[in-house]
Enzyme design. Structure first.
Site: not given
Ligand code: NDP
Length: 273
Positions: A16, A65, A77
């Protein structure tokens, strides 16, 4: 000089500061933007201290966040629906919160010529990032969005929360069998070199595959998608740049050009191999 921060833990990897300095340069805005490492229990203290120092705004990345949301006096929103804030503005003694992740994803998909209207979309994952992208994706009027998650209850909860006829949810093994136009990996699995345990027959030669994670090589999910014959594979670097552009616009009321910054960042990333 106007002052901005990005708060996270870790923060060293954050792109960033690079992106916002490039935006400031191209739009001739005079500002300072720095990354700040925040111990997990000191987020509020750091933000309040920055406000006292005359700070103008901040981005917020993992794991703050949700804490940022709780700190805000007013929320957009999209931040309310996402249940998370990645952009803080400090104005007249008030903390305003917004979430630009969803619009960042949609703009990147449009830039990459991935159609969304009437398309069948599969989202893998149901974490914070997915919450933030559902509304902006629904606004593009897709045919349907199916959310599949390792923990199925989280995907079901999202369906209930957004309550749209075009939304459905399942585990990985029960993913609706249909030809998907777009599959978005929104799990953090790629960060640990893993691929979600998905059925192989969800990818056809028409399917575009997107990973929110990015790196200097194809992510494990995108490599797998390519092996399955996906039409196109795209990582999340463009989403990162687009969500940053929207934050910049919120603060400075000027929309920066993004494609040259994305290209420069890609080159920088490739040099780090
Ligand atoms: P969260 O920690 O809130 O959610 C993680 C998710 O990944 C959950 O659905 C979890 O499943 C799943 N998960 C983790 N490990 C595994 C695995 N080995 N197999 C299957 N499912 C898995 O993270 P965020 O939602 O905040 O972020 C998700 C990704 O998106 C991150 O890697 C982040 O860096 C990226 N991101 C990128 C952005 C960009 O601008 N490019 C912006 C925001 C995020 P479960 O619910 O079963 O634990």
């Amino acid at each position: 000089m106007d002052q901005y921060r990005v708060y996270g833990n870790p923060i060293k990897q954050s792109r960033s500061p690079y992106i916002h300095k490039a935006f400031a340069q191209s739009t001739e805005q005079i500002l300072c933007y720095e990354g700040e490492l925040v111990p997990n229990d000191e987020f509020e203290t750091h933000v309040k201290r920055f406000i006292q120092m005359g700070g103008n705004g901040a981005n917020v990345t993992m794991p703050f966040k949700e804490q940022a949301l709780a700190l805000c006096d007013q929320l957009s929103e999209r931040a309310t629906l996402a249940g998370a804030v990645n952009t803080l503005s400090f104005k007249n003694g008030q903390i305003l919160g917004d979430n630009t992740d969803g619009v960042g994803l949609v703009r990147d998909l449009i830039n990459q010529q991935v159609g969304l209207k009437n398309k069948k979309i599969l989202i893998i994952g149901a974490g914070g990032a997915v919450k933030g992208v559902i509304l902006p994706l629904l606004e593009q009027r897709p045919h349907s969005i199916h959310i599949a998650n390792r923990t199925v209850s989280k995907a079901q909860n999202l369906c209930e929360q957004f309550n749209a006829k075009s939304l459905s949810a399942s585990s990985f093994t029960d993913i609706k069998k249909q030809e998907y136009d777009l599959i978005i990996n929104a799990t953090s699995a790629s960060l640990t070199g893993e691929i979600p345990a998905l059925p192989v027959d969800i990818i056809t030669p028409k399917t575009a595959c997107y990973d929110m994670v990015y790196g200097n090589t194809l992510t494990p999910f995108l490599r797998w998608a390519q092996q399955q014959g996906a039409a196109k594979v795209i990582d999340g670097l463009g989403m990162l740049v687009e969500q940053a552009a929207e934050s910049f616009y919120i603060w400075r009321h000027v929309m920066p050009e993004t494609q040259s910054v994305l290209q420069a960042l890609r080159i920088k990333l490739n040099h780090e191999k």
